[in-house]
Design a protein around this motif. Structure first.
Motif, short mmCIF file in Angstrom:
data_model
loop_
_atom_site.label_atom_id
_atom_site.label_comp_id
_atom_site.label_asym_id
_atom_site.label_seq_id
_atom_site.Cartn_x
_atom_site.Cartn_y
_atom_site.Cartn_z
N ARG A 81 4.87 -5.37 -0.19
CA ARG A 81 3.79 -5.41 -1.19
C ARG A 81 4.39 -5.05 -2.54
O ARG A 81 4.98 -3.97 -2.68
N GLN A 185 -4.93 -1.84 -4.57
CA GLN A 185 -4.72 -1.84 -3.12
C GLN A 185 -5.40 -3.03 -2.46
O GLN A 185 -4.86 -3.63 -1.52
N ARG A 186 -6.56 -3.39 -2.96
CA ARG A 186 -7.29 -4.54 -2.41
C ARG A 186 -6.49 -5.83 -2.62
O ARG A 186 -6.39 -6.66 -1.71
N ALA A 189 -3.37 -5.81 -0.39
CA ALA A 189 -3.74 -6.09 1.00
C ALA A 189 -3.98 -7.58 1.22
O ALA A 189 -3.78 -8.09 2.33
#
Length: 466
Positions: A81, A185-186, A189
């Motif tokens: 990420r 974070q969304r 993800a």
């Protein structure tokens, strides 16, 4: 070798064949295979982790930047990420020069006037579009072919005015107020790459010019990122004697900063950002060069890396042993000696050799220990030493205290100009391999140590170059 790693990894991820058939390159194929096997643990280790990569506007002006973008796409393909934070200093300077606008600097920071702000926004916006375009390339026979990457950027960074300092109003120069961690974070993800520039937005709708290094450091800290990586002009930290430093503990890096004269230099900003991030919970920060093709891959997927690692290992817990520690050492070592894991050491021997030991102690209890014994060398043998008596209290063996005391002794060995570390073990070889040691034959030991090898114990020999 780094170029071979680079090309092999690109071909692997994009599933594109190399320019020449494998059969025509028999001399390099074993190197590729061997390196890929060595990289496999790192591939598994990094999958699903969050890395923040920061590079200045200078990096975009180099020929190697396209390769950096390819490697960023590769990391994304491996399940890492990513948050990219870019600077824009040279591009802003060029825009201001064309507009014949001067912006003074104070405290190593640009004073951003309202007149200068359009030049800042133009530079930052152009760079963002350039990065998005490069990450969208899908040309056949290129490392980006078939790589579907969604890139997002937005108002993730809330800023506030830098304010008035020493009577001077910095106007639209700002600093980070907060990070929208939940939104970031969304997006991470959802397998998006986030791109952030050196700007932030206030709650009143104003735009502020920020330091990219500060944005990257704050983002990494608030996201609890696994790594913060700075790509700069130099390959890492260079000391006052011109020697490259491969590893630094955060507290040592902080002391190093105190002796750096130019606090506006890129290296100072990167190293201070790494120290701050480590203090805020980012376990590892890396300083590497944007000039070296494949430096990012080499740093992340090889044991020795290509730049400087700044770690948050808390060496205040590790110290030189003294004569008062002998009783605690005996209590720690006796059970392991009785099991045959360690060689028996009498109290008298421990007292005589106490200066070789390092310990981690808490509330009067020795939690971990290890010893460093210099090995006499002769002829062309490299200066070497033996790591011995590595032990951790049973209740703390799931912590990283063994690695801490081992790294402490490695730092000591480097200060003594020791080039090779050896150790002999009958039980814990795999753990030492995780710490960077490689298994070798008895014949690899220096002659002085071979003479005392105990064939009855039949210990395996491990080696590490430092």
């Amino acid at each position: 070798m780094l170029e071979q790693i680079h090309e092999f990894f690109r071909c692997f991820v994009t599933q594109q064949p190399s320019d020449a058939p494998i059969s025509s390159q028999p001399q390099t194929t074993p190197d590729y295979v061997r390196w890929f096997r060595q990289a496999a643990p790192y591939i598994n280790l990094h999958r699903g982790k969050t890395f923040v990569l920061m590079f200045g506007g200078e990096a975009l002006l180099t020929e190697n930047f396209q390769h950096i973008i390819h490697d960023i796409a590769l990391l994304h393909a491996l399940g890492i990420r990513l948050v990219l934070v870019h600077g824009a200093r040279p591009q802003i300077n060029e825009n201001l020069q064309q507009l014949q606008i001067e912006t003074p600097f104070l405290q190593h920071r640009r004073i951003t006037t309202r007149q200068a702000l359009p030049a800042v926004l133009n530079a930052v916006g152009s760079i963002r579009l350039q990065i998005e375009a490069l990450l969208s390339m899908g040309v056949a026979n290129s490392p980006m072919f078939g790589a579907r990457i969604d890139v997002v950027s937005g108002n993730f960074v809330t800023a506030k005015p830098y304010g008035i300092r020493d009577g001077v109003d910095f106007q639209l120069t700002g600093e980070v107020r907060s990070i929208d961690v939940e939104a970031m974070q969304r997006n991470l993800a959802n397998e998006n790459i986030i791109v952030l520039g050196p700007t932030g937005y206030s709650t009143t709708g104003e735009v502020f010019n920020l330091r990219a290094e500060e944005v990257a450091t704050r983002v990494a800290s608030d996201l609890h990122a696994d790594k913060l990586i700075f790509l700069g002009e130099q390959k890492g930290v260079i000391d006052h004697q011109g020697h490259f430093i491969r590893e630094l503990m955060a507290k040592d890096a902080q002391q190093f900063l105190q002796h750096m004269v130019d606090q506006s230099s890129e290296n100072y900003l990167h190293l201070s950002g790494a120290v701050q991030a480590c203090q805020n919970g980012v376990s590892r920060c890396h300083l590497i060069s944007y000039h070296l093709d494949g430096a990012l891959l080499g740093e992340l997927f090889t044991r020795d890396g290509t730049g400087t690692l700044v770690s948050d290992l808390r060496f205040e817990e590790v110290r030189q042993a003294n004569i008062h520690d002998v009783g605690g050492l005996l209590r720690l070592l006796r059970p392991l000696e009785e099991q045959g894991i360690l060689v028996y050491r009498s109290r008298e021997r421990l007292e005589n050799e106490i200066e070789h030991f390092a310990v981690i102690e808490r509330d009067g209890t020795i939690l971990a220990c290890a010893a460093l014994y210099p090995i006499p060398t002769s002829g062309n043998e490299l200066k070497s030493a033996e790591i011995a008596c590595v032990a951790v209290h049973p209740e703390y063996r799931k912590s990283n205290r063994g690695a801490q005391v081992l790294a402490f002794l490695q730092q000591r060995a480097q200060r003594q100009n020791i080039k090779v570390l050896y150790l002999l073990t009958t039980h814990t070889g795999h753990w030492f391999m995780e710490q960077g040691f490689s298994k070798v034959g008895i014949e690899q030991l220096p002659a002085a140590r071979q003479a005392f090898y105990n064939f009855q114990r039949n210990s395996h020999v491990y080696q590490k170059m430092i």
